[in-house]
Design a protein around this motif. Structure first.
Motif, PDB file in Angstrom:
ATOM      1  N   CYS A 177     -28.649 -24.561 -17.064  1.00  0.00           N
ATOM      2  CA  CYS A 177     -28.261 -25.642 -16.158  1.00  0.00           C
ATOM      3  C   CYS A 177     -29.268 -25.744 -15.010  1.00  0.00           C
ATOM      4  O   CYS A 177     -29.556 -24.745 -14.348  1.00  0.00           O
ATOM      5  CB  CYS A 177     -26.862 -25.377 -15.609  1.00  0.00           C
ATOM      6  N   CYS A 202     -20.540 -25.200 -13.869  1.00  0.00           N
ATOM      7  CA  CYS A 202     -20.328 -26.490 -13.206  1.00  0.00           C
ATOM      8  C   CYS A 202     -19.174 -27.252 -13.856  1.00  0.00           C
ATOM      9  O   CYS A 202     -18.737 -28.280 -13.345  1.00  0.00           O
ATOM     10  CB  CYS A 202     -21.599 -27.331 -13.239  1.00  0.00           C
ATOM     11  N   CYS A 252     -22.141 -27.139 -19.003  1.00  0.00           N
ATOM     12  CA  CYS A 252     -22.329 -25.977 -18.138  1.00  0.00           C
ATOM     13  C   CYS A 252     -20.965 -25.388 -17.810  1.00  0.00           C
ATOM     14  O   CYS A 252     -20.163 -26.040 -17.141  1.00  0.00           O
ATOM     15  CB  CYS A 252     -23.073 -26.356 -16.854  1.00  0.00           C
ATOM     16  N   CYS A 258     -27.434 -24.623 -11.576  1.00  0.00           N
ATOM     17  CA  CYS A 258     -26.910 -23.278 -11.272  1.00  0.00           C
ATOM     18  C   CYS A 258     -27.484 -22.200 -12.188  1.00  0.00           C
ATOM     19  O   CYS A 258     -27.097 -21.040 -12.091  1.00  0.00           O
ATOM     20  CB  CYS A 258     -25.388 -23.282 -11.344  1.00  0.00           C
TER      21      CYS A 258
HETATM   22 ZN    ZN Z   1     -24.189 -25.602 -13.914  1.00  0.00          ZN
END
Ligand code: ZN
Ligand code: ANZ
Length: 769
Positions: free
Chosen positions: A175, A161, A158, A178
């Motif tokens: 993800c 992240c 990700c 998020c």
């Molecule tokens: Zn993420």
């Protein structure tokens, strides 16, 4: 005395804590009920109404089971390691540690305010060394058992992240946390070999009572398919090609082979190019073309398929487009055997499930207890805990390394085996490792565990101190687990896998950690899902302050069935508060009548209503239909309200019976106890009881009182039929009948004044206007 929820609720919360009412004897339970709710990850200042809804649902059944005579263990804790907490700390500009100390104190205060029966002497906080030392111990066990390994792999990454994700954390390409589109990266990562347990995870479903949708999700995720690997010779070559098929019985209709050389993710239109090579169908001896295509996935089976246009739609579409032969032969089940006998292929089972990626390039997680030595390779570090150092540069960079990789004081170590220079792993564990075993820990927490100093001493070879063997035998598996279905293939599968491994290593004596799982619904607000971005997140605090926990609990439980999507509305809670005040008045009135003369002739009717309500509430609670349980309590309260108005309804036999009758008071109080624990306890005490209503025995109904006698009452206005009412026998003699009748024929009474009301009990009401 007016109903003062602040005084009553504070009083009982303090008293329950002082009496240790919710702290069962963990060593010697008589009849245990381990009642678990998924612990939250602290990623906000406090809990929102959705948490309150779900945890109350769990608390209601816990209280109910306690009143069935069970020793109920209901623990609470914090899933405090991991990205959720870490990102929130970044957001508020604090270190995760500082943020968590503040926030978890608020969570606890909220949970206590809600009046939940948690055993606060046994909590876990996964980011504390007294917990994560055991998470590290678990990793060590996995490694020693050959179930943890590091290998380069194409993994999900990700970019937001800045870390890798497990397959289970990528939902529709995004993800899970998020919603950023996940990328593929080739990185060396730690995995747990969950695929070795694929069959066990499937078989275990037989033994557990879980919401069907969770089992289905797990089954699909594991994706077991039984088929064969079949070999095709390549024409004019010594090479062979293997395909994976679940339909060897269609070998007689195979007209081409298709590779994944042109594979494109998500492509709709099938495309291909003839490779120039031919293979031979071993059954027919016929030459068949090999096509490079875009519709065969490279990482499933062998990445090559046998094309059977006659029986497979995708192959048909492809064959039509490129004018490949279509042979319409009926499938032949004898081919399974023949292929094996002739040596053309062998049985093969494939799974969709991949090994569980557990390393993360982040700061806020349990350090992985592994050291890489140039001479000895990967060596376990058993001097646990490996403490997560306090650093200030804890933001992830996204360069494939975690923040700990900038700290030589952390990673430069001596090899535990040869003593030479070595390096410690700088990735940390994913938070799903922390939560994969917390339910094993809870019963064995001894007060607040002091931080183990020295290290190493807690961990003797082959011995587990993460949980006490005797206590674990007494309390596990978990009897009921309340949680969200969104964790079906994440937490809930990991928990089962880890437990199975612990079983195989001899650390627990059961395979399945959770006997029953109930998937609760989600609370929404004014028709929309509660979310921070919408700004419609309801926090319970203000409501608890204004209306009290009992109102809040009753309101959230009344909104709909526990597995539904209840909609939180302010006017609704207001109405429920009025109902709670009415309850209070009803009990006050009842208590003041105590000792009055009893009128035996109405007793049977009163018992009828009571027993019906006991049955309904009991069965509804057992089925998590709290909303209808509460509705039947409301009906009972309506009935009783009429009865306690002394003298006002002489026609009511029940009324006379109710006066001075403590039967209904005790019963109603007990039936309310799971929903309004404070009010019930206060009233119970006023009745003169010295022990808690929450340890009182739940009332039982008797069938003999349940004979259903519905009565139809005719409603007239000036002698003309204007409506009717259908009531249960006992209810038709009650006070509220004329009021209900009035509502039924309201439009005929509008603008008129009632001169006289004639009620013939059980038969008719006539309004003379
Ligand atoms: Zn993420
Ligand atoms: C011949 C055949 C005939 C098939 C038929 C299906 C129906 P599951 O259940 O998902 O395991 N297949 C195999 N590898 C594949 C890959 N890498 N990408 C795309 N498709 C692949 O499905 C297995 C079936 O999917 C296999 O059986 C194969 O097609 C196809 F009437 O072989 B079958």
């Amino acid at each position: 005395m007016d109903y003062d929820h602040r005084k009553i609720e504070a009083k009982w919360q303090a008293k329950w804590a002082k009496d240790k009412l919710y702290e069962p004897n963990v060593s010697h339970p008589k009849k245990k009920f381990y009642n678990l709710w998924m612990f939250p990850y602290p990623s906000a200042e406090g809990l929102h109404a959705g948490h309150a809804f779900a945890s109350t649902g769990s608390d209601v059944i816990g209280r109910f089971m306690r009143m069935q005579g069970f020793d109920v263990f209901q623990p609470f804790g914090y899933d405090s390691f991991g990205i959720h907490a870490e990102n929130y700390a970044f957001k508020v500009g604090e270190s995760p540690k500082v943020m968590l100390d503040r926030v978890t104190a608020h969570y606890e205060a909220q949970m206590r305010m809600l009046g939940h029966g948690y055993d606060w002497s046994r909590t876990v906080t996964t980011s504390k060394p007294d917990y994560y030392q055991y998470t590290q111990w678990l990793f060590v066990q996995m490694f020693k058992a050959g179930l943890a390994y590091k290998k380069p792999a194409e993994v999900n990454f990700c970019p937001s992240c800045k870390t890798v994700l497990a397959d289970e954390q990528v939902i529709a390409g995004k993800c899970e946390r998020c919603q950023t589109t996940a990328e593929k990266k080739k990185l060396s990562q730690w995995f747990f070999a969950i695929t070795k347990y694929a069959d066990r995870l499937l078989e275990g479903h037989e033994d557990i009572d879980w919401s069907e949708r969770v089992k289905v999700a797990q089954r699909n995720w594991i994706g077991k398919s039984e088929g064969m690997l079949i070999e095709f010779k390549i024409q004019n070559s010594n090479d062979k090609i293997q395909v994976f098929t679940t339909r060897p019985d269609t070998l007689n209709a195979v007209t081409f082979l298709a590779t994944s050389k042109l594979y494109e993710e998500g492509s709709r239109e099938k495309k291909g190019v003839f490779s120039g090579d031919y293979a031979v169908n071993p059954l027919t001896g016929k030459e068949i073309p090999i096509w490079d295509t875009n519709y065969v996935a490279p990482d499933y089976g062998t990445g090559i398929i046998m094309g059977v246009p006659a029986h497979d739609e995708r192959d048909m579409e492809f064959a039509k487009k490129y004018q490949i032969d279509i042979v319409d032969k009926a499938p032949d089940s004898a081919l399974w055997q023949k292929i094996e006998t002739e040596g053309w292929g062998k049985k093969q089972t494939n799974y969709h499930l991949r090994d569980w990626l557990v390393s993360r390039q982040r700061y806020w997680g349990a350090p992985i207890p592994m050291i890489e030595c140039p001479k000895c390779g990967w060596v376990v570090d058993e001097k646990l805990p490996i403490l997560l150092p306090d650093i200030t540069d804890y933001q992830p960079k996204g360069d494939g390394h975690g923040p700990l990789a900038n700290h030589p004081e952390f990673f430069q170590v001596k090899c535990p085996t040869c003593g030479g220079e070595a390096t410690r792993e700088t990735d940390v564990m994913d938070t799903f490792v922390d939560s994969s075993w917390y339910f094993l820990r809870y019963p064995s927490v001894q007060g607040s565990l002091a931080h183990p100093s020295g290290g190493g001493s807690h961990f003797t070879q082959g011995v587990c101190t993460a949980w006490d063997p005797e206590i674990t035998k007494a309390w596990l598996p978990v009897d009921l687990y309340f949680g969200g279905a969104e964790h079906s293939v994440l937490h809930l599968m990991y928990a089962r896998f880890v437990t199975m491994v612990m079983h195989d290593l001899g650390f627990v004596n059961f395979n399945e950690p959770i006997s029953k799982f109930f998937a609760h619904g989600l609370m929404i607000k004014d028709g929309a899902k509660m979310s921070k971005s919408r700004g419609n997140v309801v926090t319970p605090d203000a409501y608890l302050e204004k209306y009290g926990a009992d109102t809040f609990r009753l309101y959230t439980m009344f909104l709909g069935p526990m597995d539904g999507y209840p909609d939180f509305r302010d006017d609704g809670i207001e109405g429920m508060h009025r109902f709670v005040k009415r309850l209070w008045k009803l009990f006050e009135k009842g208590l003041s009548l105590k000792g009055a003369k009893r009128a035996p002739e109405g007793r049977r009717d009163l018992e009828g209503i009571l027993h019906k309500t006991i049955k309904k509430v009991t069965e509804d609670i057992q089925a998590f239909r709290y909303n209808t349980a509460i509705a039947s309590l409301m009906i009972l309260v309506n009935a009783l309200e009429g009865l306690t108005k002394t003298g006002s309804h002489p026609e009511s036999g029940v009324a006379r019976a109710a006066e001075g009758e403590t039967l209904w008071q005790e019963t109603l109080c007990k039936l309310l106890a799971p929903f309004t624990p404070h009010l019930a306890e206060e009233v119970w005490e006023k009745m003169g009881h010295k022990t808690s209503v929450h340890t009182a025995i739940w009332p039982k109904w008797e069938e003999k009182y349940l004979i259903e006698d519905t009565v139809t009452i005719i409603i007239q206005v000036n002698g003309k039929l204007r409506g009717q009412l259908s009531l249960l026998g006992p209810a038709c003699r009650q006070a509220g009948v004329t009021k209900l009748a009035k509502e039924q024929v309201a439009k005929w009474l509008e603008g008129k004044s009632i001169k006289k009301t004639i009620y013939v009990p059980g038969k008719l009401v006539n309004f003379v206007v």
